[in-house]
Scaffold this motif. Structure first.
Motif, mmCIF file in Angstrom:
data_model
loop_
_atom_site.group_PDB
_atom_site.id
_atom_site.type_symbol
_atom_site.label_atom_id
_atom_site.label_comp_id
_atom_site.label_asym_id
_atom_site.label_seq_id
_atom_site.Cartn_x
_atom_site.Cartn_y
_atom_site.Cartn_z
ATOM 1 N N LYS A 27 0.830 -1.219 0.000
ATOM 2 C CA LYS A 27 0.000 0.000 0.000
ATOM 3 C C LYS A 27 0.861 1.264 0.000
ATOM 4 O O LYS A 27 0.634 2.173 -0.791
ATOM 5 N N SER A 28 1.834 1.317 0.905
ATOM 6 C CA SER A 28 2.665 2.522 1.004
ATOM 7 C C SER A 28 3.479 2.732 -0.265
ATOM 8 O O SER A 28 3.712 3.867 -0.687
ATOM 9 N N PHE A 29 3.905 1.635 -0.880
ATOM 10 C CA PHE A 29 4.695 1.731 -2.101
ATOM 11 C C PHE A 29 3.866 2.329 -3.242
ATOM 12 O O PHE A 29 4.374 3.098 -4.058
ATOM 13 N N ARG A 30 2.573 1.994 -3.289
ATOM 14 C CA ARG A 30 1.718 2.426 -4.393
ATOM 15 C C ARG A 30 0.817 3.607 -4.053
ATOM 16 O O ARG A 30 0.005 4.024 -4.879
ATOM 17 N N ALA A 31 0.971 4.148 -2.848
ATOM 18 C CA ALA A 31 0.114 5.252 -2.424
ATOM 19 C C ALA A 31 0.222 6.456 -3.354
ATOM 20 O O ALA A 31 -0.775 7.119 -3.662
ATOM 21 N N LYS A 32 1.426 6.750 -3.808
ATOM 22 C CA LYS A 32 1.625 7.908 -4.681
ATOM 23 C C LYS A 32 0.929 7.726 -6.028
ATOM 24 O O LYS A 32 0.457 8.699 -6.634
ATOM 25 N N LEU A 33 0.881 6.487 -6.501
ATOM 26 C CA LEU A 33 0.191 6.209 -7.767
ATOM 27 C C LEU A 33 -1.297 6.530 -7.625
ATOM 28 O O LEU A 33 -1.888 7.177 -8.496
ATOM 29 N N VAL A 34 -1.891 6.099 -6.533
ATOM 30 C CA VAL A 34 -3.306 6.376 -6.274
ATOM 31 C C VAL A 34 -3.529 7.880 -6.095
ATOM 32 O O VAL A 34 -4.469 8.456 -6.637
ATOM 33 N N ALA A 35 -2.638 8.506 -5.324
ATOM 34 C CA ALA A 35 -2.766 9.945 -5.076
ATOM 35 C C ALA A 35 -2.672 10.747 -6.364
ATOM 36 O O ALA A 35 -3.456 11.677 -6.604
ATOM 37 N N GLN A 36 -1.724 10.378 -7.210
ATOM 38 C CA GLN A 36 -1.560 11.088 -8.476
ATOM 39 C C GLN A 36 -2.792 10.930 -9.365
ATOM 40 O O GLN A 36 -3.275 11.897 -9.964
ATOM 41 N N LYS A 37 -3.331 9.730 -9.412
ATOM 42 C CA LYS A 37 -4.490 9.458 -10.264
ATOM 43 C C LYS A 37 -5.706 10.275 -9.848
ATOM 44 O O LYS A 37 -6.480 10.736 -10.686
ATOM 45 N N GLU A 144 12.514 -10.204 4.567
ATOM 46 C CA GLU A 144 13.522 -9.179 4.828
ATOM 47 C C GLU A 144 13.077 -8.149 5.867
ATOM 48 O O GLU A 144 13.895 -7.356 6.336
ATOM 49 N N GLY A 145 11.800 -8.142 6.212
ATOM 50 C CA GLY A 145 11.306 -7.180 7.201
ATOM 51 C C GLY A 145 11.306 -5.750 6.699
ATOM 52 O O GLY A 145 11.369 -4.803 7.482
ATOM 53 N N LYS A 146 11.218 -5.571 5.373
ATOM 54 C CA LYS A 146 11.282 -4.221 4.805
ATOM 55 C C LYS A 146 9.901 -3.577 4.733
ATOM 56 O O LYS A 146 8.923 -4.209 4.351
ATOM 57 N N HIS A 147 9.844 -2.295 5.120
ATOM 58 C CA HIS A 147 8.620 -1.493 5.043
ATOM 59 C C HIS A 147 8.918 -0.246 4.213
ATOM 60 O O HIS A 147 10.076 0.168 4.093
ATOM 61 N N PRO A 161 16.543 8.114 11.612
ATOM 62 C CA PRO A 161 17.736 7.598 10.914
ATOM 63 C C PRO A 161 18.087 6.158 11.279
ATOM 64 O O PRO A 161 18.676 5.442 10.466
ATOM 65 N N LYS A 162 17.716 5.708 12.472
ATOM 66 C CA LYS A 162 18.111 4.370 12.918
ATOM 67 C C LYS A 162 17.430 3.248 12.138
ATOM 68 O O LYS A 162 17.952 2.142 12.059
ATOM 69 N N ILE A 163 16.244 3.518 11.593
ATOM 70 C CA ILE A 163 15.529 2.457 10.885
ATOM 71 C C ILE A 163 15.649 2.587 9.360
ATOM 72 O O ILE A 163 15.170 1.732 8.615
ATOM 73 N N PHE A 164 16.315 3.661 8.889
ATOM 74 C CA PHE A 164 16.417 3.891 7.446
ATOM 75 C C PHE A 164 17.343 2.873 6.790
ATOM 76 O O PHE A 164 18.428 2.569 7.290
ATOM 77 N N VAL A 189 12.533 1.180 5.026
ATOM 78 C CA VAL A 189 12.987 1.131 6.419
ATOM 79 C C VAL A 189 12.820 -0.287 6.959
ATOM 80 O O VAL A 189 12.105 -1.106 6.391
ATOM 81 N N ARG A 190 13.520 -0.544 8.072
ATOM 82 C CA ARG A 190 13.329 -1.816 8.774
ATOM 83 C C ARG A 190 13.082 -1.494 10.247
ATOM 84 O O ARG A 190 14.019 -1.255 10.998
ATOM 85 N N PRO A 191 11.814 -1.485 10.670
ATOM 86 C CA PRO A 191 11.483 -1.151 12.065
ATOM 87 C C PRO A 191 12.035 -2.180 13.045
ATOM 88 O O PRO A 191 12.309 -3.320 12.683
ATOM 89 N N GLU A 192 12.158 -1.755 14.296
ATOM 90 C CA GLU A 192 12.620 -2.665 15.343
ATOM 91 C C GLU A 192 11.690 -3.858 15.494
ATOM 92 O O GLU A 192 12.139 -4.990 15.647
ATOM 93 N N PHE A 193 10.374 -3.607 15.443
ATOM 94 C CA PHE A 193 9.442 -4.721 15.630
ATOM 95 C C PHE A 193 9.512 -5.718 14.475
ATOM 96 O O PHE A 193 9.221 -6.893 14.632
ATOM 97 N N SER A 194 9.932 -5.239 13.290
ATOM 98 C CA SER A 194 10.075 -6.129 12.141
ATOM 99 C C SER A 194 11.290 -7.038 12.294
ATOM 100 O O SER A 194 11.294 -8.187 11.870
#
Length: 289
Positions: A27-37, A144-147, A161-164, A189-194
């Motif tokens: 969702k976060s990856f494609r949010a800009k596509l939806v917003a632009q449309k 990979e725990g990537k967000h 900066p710590k999770i970037f 980013v990779r959050p601590e909980f991930s």
């Protein structure tokens, strides 16, 4: 009074869109596509108010050390947090806003807590991403725990900066000609909980909490059977109960449903999609000696 009326008019004129999909589906990856449309420049994603690629207010759920903490941030469970974002929204001149969430219930809850109008249009992740793209996003999250946070790297490096991890540039094209598109930068980013893995609540713990909530609501109600099911959208509770003679059945069912949802969601951070209550028997209250 005129100031309040102007403020309410301003808020109700906002069109609220929502992008809904299970956690980790992109969702976060494609949010800009939806917003632009849809001509939207303002987003609410995981506790952040974002406009024109800048973080305006809020705090990111990705900074939390536990999964449940992240859920509470994403739902604006903390009054100070939601008041900060609601106040920022009231001071901004926006016509459209996009909310990101894992279910219809979640985005409607966010809209209500931020004093926005009800969601007028819901876009499903399946409508804008292929099955293969969704599966790839899920693998990236699970393995990979990537967000993704839909803002440029400089915004994340300032606040978290710590999770970037790194930045990704994506080109979204509006038409056949490349010149009609736009280049967006997103932060990975990779959050601590991930890193630690998703914290889940055991069925036994939920069972115990549910029984305690029922007892607190009315100690004369007996739970004969309890079933808890889960899916990507949330939890479904099915209770079979005995109630004391003289109970107003319609009232007790609706009140108990609300009591369970309010208390369990508040203390655990989980989303309850449905609570079904079946009355099996009406009995006389037990005589207390």
């Amino acid at each position: 009074m005129a100031l309040v009326d102007d403020l309410l008019k301003k808020i109700t004129e906002i069109s609220v869109f929502a992008l809904v999909g299970a956690s980790g589906t992109g969702k976060s990856f494609r949010a800009k596509l939806v917003a632009q449309k849809h001509g939207i420049d303002t987003l609410i994603d995981d506790g952040l108010l974002i406009q024109n690629d800048k973080i305006i207010a809020g705090r990111s759920a990705k900074r939390e050390k536990s999964y449940m903490g992240a859920v509470r941030v994403a739902l604006f469970d903390n009054k100070e947090h939601r008041d900060e974002v609601a106040k920022a929204l009231q001071s901004m001149k926006i016509q459209k806003i996009l909310l990101l969430g894992t279910s219809d219930k979640m985005v409607n809850m966010i809209a209500e807590r931020l004093q926005l109008p009800p969601v007028s249009k819901i876009i499903r992740i399946e409508e804008i991403a292929t099955k293969e793209e969704i599966e790839q996003a899920i693998r990236s999250r699970q393995v990979e725990g990537k967000h993704v946070i839909p803002v440029p790297a400089i915004e994340i490096k300032k606040s978290s900066p710590k999770i970037f991890l790194n930045a990704v540039r994506v080109f979204f094209s509006r038409g056949k000609r490349k010149a009609e598109g736009k280049l967006f930068e997103k932060s990975v980013v990779r959050p601590e909980f991930s890193k630690k893995g998703r914290i889940s609540i055991s069925e036994a713990a939920l069972n115990q909490m549910t029984l305690q909530c029922v007892s607190n609501f009315n100690s004369d109600i007996r739970v004969r059977k309890l079933s808890i099911k889960t899916n990507e959208s949330g939890y479904k509770f099915i209770l079979t109960i005995d109630v004391p003679f003289g109970t107003q059945l319609t009232s007790v069912v609706s009140d108990l449903q609300r009591h369970l949802i309010d208390n369990i969601e508040r203390f655990t951070g989980i989303m309850i999609e449905e609570v079904n209550i079946i009355i099996d028997k009406i009995r006389k209250p037990e005589t207390k000696k």
